[in-house]
Design an enzyme around this catalytic site. Structure first.
Site, mmCIF file in Angstrom:
data_model
loop_
_atom_site.group_PDB
_atom_site.id
_atom_site.type_symbol
_atom_site.label_atom_id
_atom_site.label_comp_id
_atom_site.label_asym_id
_atom_site.label_seq_id
_atom_site.Cartn_x
_atom_site.Cartn_y
_atom_site.Cartn_z
ATOM 1 N N LYS A 32 -45.054 87.229 13.393
ATOM 2 C CA LYS A 32 -44.145 86.227 12.838
ATOM 3 C C LYS A 32 -43.486 85.437 13.971
ATOM 4 O O LYS A 32 -43.598 85.811 15.143
ATOM 5 C CB LYS A 32 -43.082 86.897 11.966
ATOM 6 C CG LYS A 32 -42.200 87.901 12.704
ATOM 7 C CD LYS A 32 -41.253 88.600 11.752
ATOM 8 C CE LYS A 32 -40.382 89.595 12.514
ATOM 9 N NZ LYS A 32 -39.423 90.276 11.632
ATOM 10 N N ARG A 42 -31.214 94.820 2.907
ATOM 11 C CA ARG A 42 -31.594 93.449 3.249
ATOM 12 C C ARG A 42 -32.665 92.981 2.267
ATOM 13 O O ARG A 42 -32.415 92.145 1.421
ATOM 14 C CB ARG A 42 -32.075 93.410 4.702
ATOM 15 C CG ARG A 42 -32.245 92.059 5.312
ATOM 16 C CD ARG A 42 -32.653 92.171 6.773
ATOM 17 N NE ARG A 42 -33.913 92.875 6.961
ATOM 18 C CZ ARG A 42 -34.515 92.996 8.148
ATOM 19 N NH1 ARG A 42 -33.948 92.497 9.233
ATOM 20 N NH2 ARG A 42 -35.658 93.631 8.241
ATOM 21 N N MET A 79 -27.954 70.784 27.640
ATOM 22 C CA MET A 79 -29.124 70.636 26.773
ATOM 23 C C MET A 79 -30.431 70.695 27.553
ATOM 24 O O MET A 79 -31.399 71.327 27.109
ATOM 25 C CB MET A 79 -29.039 69.327 25.987
ATOM 26 C CG MET A 79 -30.171 69.155 24.987
ATOM 27 S SD MET A 79 -30.050 67.638 24.014
ATOM 28 C CE MET A 79 -28.616 67.983 23.010
ATOM 29 N N TYR A 101 -20.207 71.249 32.590
ATOM 30 C CA TYR A 101 -19.245 70.825 31.577
ATOM 31 C C TYR A 101 -17.985 71.684 31.583
ATOM 32 O O TYR A 101 -18.052 72.915 31.698
ATOM 33 C CB TYR A 101 -19.875 70.894 30.183
ATOM 34 C CG TYR A 101 -20.793 69.740 29.866
ATOM 35 C CD1 TYR A 101 -20.307 68.437 29.778
ATOM 36 C CD2 TYR A 101 -22.152 69.944 29.644
ATOM 37 C CE1 TYR A 101 -21.144 67.370 29.480
ATOM 38 C CE2 TYR A 101 -22.998 68.894 29.344
ATOM 39 C CZ TYR A 101 -22.488 67.607 29.269
ATOM 40 O OH TYR A 101 -23.322 66.556 28.983
#
Length: 383
Positions: free
Chosen positions: A49, A147, A322, A269
């Site tokens: 997956k 779940r 980013m 930042y």
């Protein structure tokens, strides 16, 4: 006319990419074989997956199939179709179950749903009775995760429901361990006992409980089939012990600038990292848009990620942005590093488990977040 969103993404050239992701398919196959040996006589499947945990279904599945893997698990139908294209005659289970109205997609691609609720069981049975025939499906039993899956008492009732079970073919009964990476956790014993009780009522149906870490539990709850995922890709299934798996992934990033930060100036930042003395800063062309998590940022109050630069471990300096990561490379001899060099973010002893821990998460998330902007290089399996 094909819309732009459906057009293939342009290929990324190695010289143009900010990062290089090397995936060792021979190591992937070796890990599958190690797990198969540990599982004894149980069949060893592969969980592929999330695009084979970021490695690529189109590359990982054929390598595992050629090594002898014949059963695969995915989360979604779209992943199942890709797996089917890569392994035409394998058994493929869809773990997230039967979304309403999707039953017809399963026989169309010879796929098997993992039924995890009474509603799913009834919908699959009705679809089979309507003319599809007695199609196979797995039955998921919840033994403690809360779940997905039928509660144990509901599964026991289902085992006695000849009408429902007569409509389709139960091909697997399965559950999922909660804390298999903690061998001493008492829930392991409770889950194994609960699952053993349920599987006894499904006579003749193969059973599966163990994930990667479950294969290594002292109780050896291998049953008929084990379902490793993370360990296949190099993650440590035994966190308190040495990793028995071979590393599969190496992630490198390219330095695009070197500069000196004077004493007292900040980097990144919001100024959360301040140079203590004159420090040399390398900027990498990789950031959180590439899947390297922002939580690995380094500040003056908290150490974050590290990279190997000319063999020297160097700390992240400032917030990950980013598209960029900044490192303090002051410990590297000045002539040993230059613009354009590649540094290692995962690999060469800097494991995916460590990278995850430094980011305040787990290696699973690091692997599955690996982005599409890397140049990907596959080392052949060499079966």
């Amino acid at each position: 006319m094909t819309s732009a969103s459906n057009e293939p993404r342009p290929a990324i050239g190695e010289d143009e990419a900010g990062g290089l992701l090397t995936i060792d398919l021979a190591a992937l196959v070796a890990n599958w074989r190690t797990l198969a040996a540990k599982a004894g006589g149980a069949e060893t499947a592969a969980v592929v997956k999330a695009d084979a945990y970021g490695m690529g279904i189109d590359e990982a599945v054929p390598a595992l199939y050629a090594a002898g893997c014949r059963t695969f698990f995915v989360a979604h139908l779209v992943e199942a179709r890709r797996t089917r294209a890569a392994a035409p005659d394998a058994v493929i289970y869809v773990l997230n179950g039967l979304l309403p109205g999707t039953a017809a997609a399963y026989p169309a691609h010879d796929l098997r749903p993992v039924l995890g609720s009474q509603e799913e069981v009834e919908e699959w049975a009705a679809f089979c009775r309507a003319g599809a025939g007695r199609l196979p499906a797995a039955i998921h039993v919840d033994t403690g995760m809360n779940r997905l899956g039928l509660r144990a008492e509901a599964a026991l009732q289902l085992a006695e429901d000849a009408e429902l079970l007569g409509a389709f073919t139960p091909s697997l009964v399965m559950s999922h361990l909660v804390s298999a990476e903690e061998p001493e956790h008492p829930i392991n014993v409770r889950q194994i006992a609960a699952f053993t009780h349920v599987r006894e009522r499904f006579a003749g149906v193969p059973a599966s409980l163990s994930n990667s870490s479950g294969i290594f539990l002292p109780q050896a709850p291998h049953f008929d089939l084990v379902r490793p995922g993370y360990a296949l890709y190099g993650g440590n299934p035994t966190p308190e012990r040495a990793n028995p798996m071979r590393p599969v992934v190496q992630l490198e990033a390219r330095i695009i600038q070197l500069r000196w930060a004077p004493d007292g100036e900040t980097v990144g930042y919001n100024g959360h990292w301040t140079a203590q003395g004159r420090r040399r800063i390398a900027t990498l062309s990789v950031g959180y848009a590439d899947g390297y998590l922002r939580t690995a940022s380094g500040t003056n109050l908290k150490s974050g990620g590290e990279a190997l630069v000319a063999g020297v471990r160097c700390p992240f300096a400032g917030r990950i942005s980013m598209d960029l990561i900044t490192l303090d490379v002051s410990a590297v001899p000045e002539g040993a590093v230059q613009r354009g060099d590649k540094v290692t973010l995962i690999g060469n002893g800097l494991t995916v488990d460590e990278a995850g821990k430094r980011a305040g998460t787990i290696g699973y998330e690091m692997l599955t977040d690996l982005g599409e902007r890397y140049y990907r290089r596959y080392l052949p399996a060499g079966q």
